[in-house]
Motif scaffolding. Structure first.
Motif, PDB file in Angstrom:
ATOM      1  N   ASP A 556       4.720  11.487   5.594  1.00 59.52           N
ATOM      2  CA  ASP A 556       6.106  11.210   5.984  1.00 59.52           C
ATOM      3  C   ASP A 556       6.299   9.732   6.310  1.00 59.52           C
ATOM      4  O   ASP A 556       7.311   9.122   5.935  1.00 59.52           O
ATOM      5  N   TYR A 557       5.321   9.143   6.987  1.00 61.60           N
ATOM      6  CA  TYR A 557       5.424   7.731   7.372  1.00 61.60           C
ATOM      7  C   TYR A 557       5.324   6.815   6.148  1.00 61.60           C
ATOM      8  O   TYR A 557       5.985   5.774   6.069  1.00 61.60           O
ATOM      9  N   PHE A 558       4.523   7.188   5.164  1.00 67.43           N
ATOM     10  CA  PHE A 558       4.335   6.354   3.978  1.00 67.43           C
ATOM     11  C   PHE A 558       5.587   6.292   3.108  1.00 67.43           C
ATOM     12  O   PHE A 558       5.725   5.381   2.281  1.00 67.43           O
ATOM     13  N   ILE A 559       6.499   7.244   3.267  1.00 72.73           N
ATOM     14  CA  ILE A 559       7.745   7.207   2.492  1.00 72.73           C
ATOM     15  C   ILE A 559       8.518   5.932   2.784  1.00 72.73           C
ATOM     16  O   ILE A 559       9.077   5.287   1.876  1.00 72.73           O
ATOM     17  N   SER A 560       8.534   5.546   4.068  1.00 69.09           N
ATOM     18  CA  SER A 560       9.255   4.331   4.454  1.00 69.09           C
ATOM     19  C   SER A 560       8.338   3.113   4.548  1.00 69.09           C
ATOM     20  O   SER A 560       8.792   2.016   4.879  1.00 69.09           O
TER      21      SER A 560
END
Length: 866
Positions: A556-560
């Motif tokens: 989820d964090y790597f999406i942004s």
């Protein structure tokens, strides 16, 4: 019958075989198989009370002259079954055979008995199974109606003894000719008891009278009470103890100096009672005894004393030794009694206990007696004391293996080797060295459906001193009667449990003082433990649940943060660095929805787990332990137990280190270190209180445990090895150890909570124990409790202890169990069910709607839980 036919009709023949087997077993196990025709097997004694039942009525069953065969297998007479399993034609031979001494029981004797009873065809047979059944079993108890009448008379006499002089006992036989069984019904009527109308005492010796009056408030006899002979016996014992405490040697030793006179001429219901104390027919005055000579001999054989010994003296005590292997002063410390002191039997008993507890001697002789010529003054009040001791071997080696079971370790094997070296410095000091291991299996953290090898190997050395290791004389403020001892402990262990494993080193200086048989104190100074974690980098390999949550929030964090993702996949950024970036990214956290916050809180929990499970820590503490224990004391049927412990850690180390390191975990703050290892600072309180209530033969046990750990200074959390967890066979039995209960009512993902520990614990246990037979005991129980944190270190984690909420956050489990007592070992099986689970969502906390009676939590253990 063809094989083909059998295969076509398996159910038919299965039923036939099963029925035949059942009939055979029923015949073999028939309880009346060996009851002669015209006789009856005594199957039961029942007791019916025609008027109000009395508290002592349960003891009346023991006065029946005949009792049915004991039931060992739950409610079944196993020993009778075994006896009946032996071939009946050999009963007469085997009965006679068992009357011979063991060394004569051989084939030659059996053959002679076969010939004696005209059974030539059996000559040469060993009758192994029949002999086994016969010796292990017990013959049927055949009803003897004359014994029933004598039993009724015995019960009536016992009722009279307990103060019911007009009690009546009748009986009736219930005979079943078809079943060859009989039952005996006893009908008991107490009627009105005999009451003590007035209580007087006649004591001719004025000093004895004065001593008795000083503690007359402790007398067990009161006007208006039932004239119970058992109470009078207890009062005689109390007076004996009181007088001997005041120095009256062998007071009432023959049992003829104290007696009671009841005047029943005017009434059998209201009787005056008088206590009489007289030394002899002429009322010779009593004398307080003093201690005369005190002789302690150290010899190899009784014949060595006194001819082969040399005499030495210290402060009025004479020591006789064949060698100088034992220092006189070390022996003097164990002698509580003193020359010219007033006689006190308790001091003599304590001296003997001290000598044995030194683990250096066996007592060949312990004697106290009036000085020779004690029939005349002044020797009639001087008591000489003698102890003859034999040194135990210098070295003692023990090799053993224990088998244990726990829900965390499953079935484990614990081999050990222990070496004791006695009298190391000629002062009765003992060096105990041991090497031991525990091997078993635990639930795999990678796959909880599997179990993996777990072990702990430890080595320890303990140097024990029969005195306190202090640079000054302490006997003025800590008397010898407290039996003070000291020990220096040094140990190391290697653990491999959840995959990470630990290496532990420990050392400490312990002081112990025993005030009496109930109260003891233990003070541990410089208790130091170093715990190092192995395989830290493999944490996520051994905790796949934590890893799955980590992967979810990373994705989820790597999406942004696509660049960070590239660096991570390329190995340029570590897992810990990404985790740290997420924790410190306030913008990311602030934009999370509720589902995202739940995932983030779970992720924070995994980081706390990781920091604590991989923590290296140095603990240097001082521990004080106070124990008050009435368990097992015959004078305390409703026993009370209290165990209080306080531990203060880290203050000494903090005085030598003021520099804070730059490290710390991902969540935990940087800490000061000693030799690069963080040290813990905390204060910890543990209180264990138990109360036992005897209710006839049953026992009600209440237990309350309170544990609080307060980290401070260099520690923001408690070390994991000093923290609390829930579950297990001695705790809240409806949950296995680390089985998902707690902390508090946290709704954080159970995958994260499984191995979480905390620093507050409350546990309440209620257990009711009911003996079935001498071997078996049933129990029903309820366990209540949980763990909490003193402060909520992580928003959303929900484990903070609050007085207005904690009652709704406890887990509740109930169940029943069986205890099997074999020799000195108690095997315990408990089946427990979850009643209230605080960690379930609202509406699902009460588990009664999902109750599954055939899926309990099974606990197998040795010994009682408390």
């Amino acid at each position: 019958m063809s094989c083909k036919h059998y295969k076509n009709s398996p159910q038919k023949y299965y039923k036939i075989i099963s029925f035949a087997t059942f009939v055979s077993l029923l015949y073999a196990c028939s309880t009346t198989k060996k009851v002669p025709d015209g006789e009856y097997l005594l199957s039961s004694n029942t007791f019916e009370f025609e008027d109000k039942k009395q508290p002592f009525d349960s003891e009346l069953k023991g006065y029946a002259q005949q009792k049915p065969n004991k039931k060992q297998l739950i409610f079944m007479p196993l020993s009778l079954w075994l006896y009946n399993a032996a071939n009946p034609k050999y009963d007469t031979i085997l009965n006679e055979y068992m009357t011979y001494p063991g060394e004569m029981r051989n084939q030659k004797l059996r053959d002679s008995l076969f010939l004696k009873y005209n059974m030539k065809s059996s000559v040469g047979k060993s009758l192994f199974l029949d002999r086994l059944y016969h010796s292990w079993g017990s013959p049927p108890v055949i009803l003897d109606q004359t014994k029933t009448e004598k039993g009724a008379e015995s019960i009536e006499k016992r009722l009279t003894y307990r103060g019911y002089w007009d009690a009546e006992v009748k009986f009736k036989h219930k005979l079943d000719s078809a079943a060859k069984k009989a039952a005996v019904n006893y009908f008991i009527t107490h009627n009105d008891p005999t009451i003590i109308k007035e209580y007087y005492y006649n004591i001719s010796d004025p000093i004895i009278k004065n001593i008795y009056q000083q503690k007359i408030h402790e007398s067990l006899i009161r006007s208006g009470k039932i004239l119970d002979q058992t109470v009078l016996e207890k009062e005689v014992t109390r007076i004996n103890d009181q007088m001997r405490d005041y120095g009256y040697y062998k007071f009432n030793s023959l049992g003829d100096e104290i007696y009671f006179v009841a005047d029943s001429l005017k009434s059998r219901k209201q009787v005056p009672l008088t206590l009489e104390i007289h030394r002899d027919s002429i009322d010779s005055p009593y004398k307080r005894a003093t201690i005369g000579n005190i002789d302690v001999a150290i010899v190899d054989e009784m014949s060595d004393f006194p001819k082969k010994t040399k005499k030495d003296s210290l402060r009025g005590i004479n020591f006789h030794k064949t060698t100088d292997k034992y220092k006189t002063r070390s022996l003097w410390r164990a002698i509580i009694v003193g020359n010219k002191q007033i006689y006190d039997q308790k001091k003599l008993d304590l001296t003997k206990r001290n000598l044995l507890s030194m683990n250096n001697f066996s007592v060949l002789k312990a004697k106290d007696s009036l000085r020779r010529g004690g029939g005349t003054s002044p020797n009639d009040s001087i008591v000489d004391v003698m102890y003859v001791l034999k040194p135990l071997p210098k070295y003692e080696l023990k090799v053993g293996t224990d088998v244990n079971y726990s829900q965390l370790l499953n079935l484990g094997v614990s081999p050990s080797i222990d070496l004791t070296t006695r009298n190391v410095f000629n002062g009765a000091e003992n060096l105990s060295t041991s090497l031991s291991g525990t091997f078993g299996s635990i639930r795999s953290t990678k796959d909880i459906s599997k179990r993996v090898l777990a072990y702990e190997i430890s080595a320890q050395a303990s140097l024990n001193f029969p005195r306190l290791l202090l640079p000054f004389d302490y006997y003025k403020w800590l008397p010898k009667r407290y039996s003070p001892t000291s020990s220096i402990v040094l140990g190391a262990s290697v653990q491999n449990n959840i995959g990470l494993g630990r290496v532990n080193f420990n050392t400490g200086l312990n002081y112990m003082a025993t005030v009496n048989d109930k109260v003891s104190h233990r003070l541990t100074l410089f208790n130091t433990q170093l715990s190092l974690t192995k395989n830290k980098a493999a944490y996520y390999d051994y905790f796949p649940n934590d890893n799955s949550i980590r992967e979810e929030i990373f994705n989820d964090y790597f999406i942004s943060h696509p660049i960070l993702k590239q660096d991570f996949l390329a190995g340029l950024v570590s897992i810990d660095k990404v985790s740290e970036d997420i924790i410190n990214d306030e913008n990311y956290i602030g934009n999370l929805d509720q589902q995202g916050l739940d995932l983030y809180n779970a992720f924070t929990g995994t980081l706390i787990n990781k920091d604590r499970q991989t923590q290296d820590v140095l603990i240097s503490s001082m521990i004080y332990n106070f124990v008050y224990n009435e368990i097992g004391k015959k004078d305390y049927p409703n026993a009370f137990y209290f165990n209080g412990k306080i531990e203060l850690a880290g203050n000494i180390l903090s005085a030598f280190n003021q520099k804070r390191d730059d490290g710390g975990g991902i969540v935990t703050s940087p800490q000061r270190t000693i030799f690069g290892i963080p040290y813990a600072q905390f204060v910890k309180f543990d209180i264990d209180v138990r109360k036992y209530f005897k209710i006839n033969r049953n026992t009600l046990v209440l237990r309350q445990f309170v544990g609080v750990g307060v980290p401070y200074g260099n520690s923001s959390t408690m070390p994991v090895i000093r923290s609390y967890f829930n579950g297990g066979s001695n705790d809240i039995r409806a949950w296995v150890a680390f089985g998902g209960l707690g902390p508090a009512d946290s709704q954080v993902d159970e995958r994260v909570r499984t191995y979480m520990t905390d620093n507050v614990k409350l546990t309440t246990n209620i257990e009711y124990r009911m003996p079935i037979t001498d071997m078996y005991e049933a129990a029903i129980f309820t366990d209540i409790g949980n763990t909490w944190s003193l402060r909520n270190f992580n928003d959303g984690y929900g484990d903070e202890f609050k007085f207005n909420k904690f009652l709704g956050q406890v887990g509740v489990g109930s169940g029943f169990g069986l205890r099997v007592n074999v020799a000195y070992i108690t095997l315990r099986l408990d089946l427990a069910y979850k009643i209230y689970d605080p960690n379930k969502p609202d509406g699902e906390k009460w588990r009664l709607n999902n109750f599954q009676p055939f899926k309990p939590t099974l606990n197998i253990a040795f010994g009682y839980p408390f």
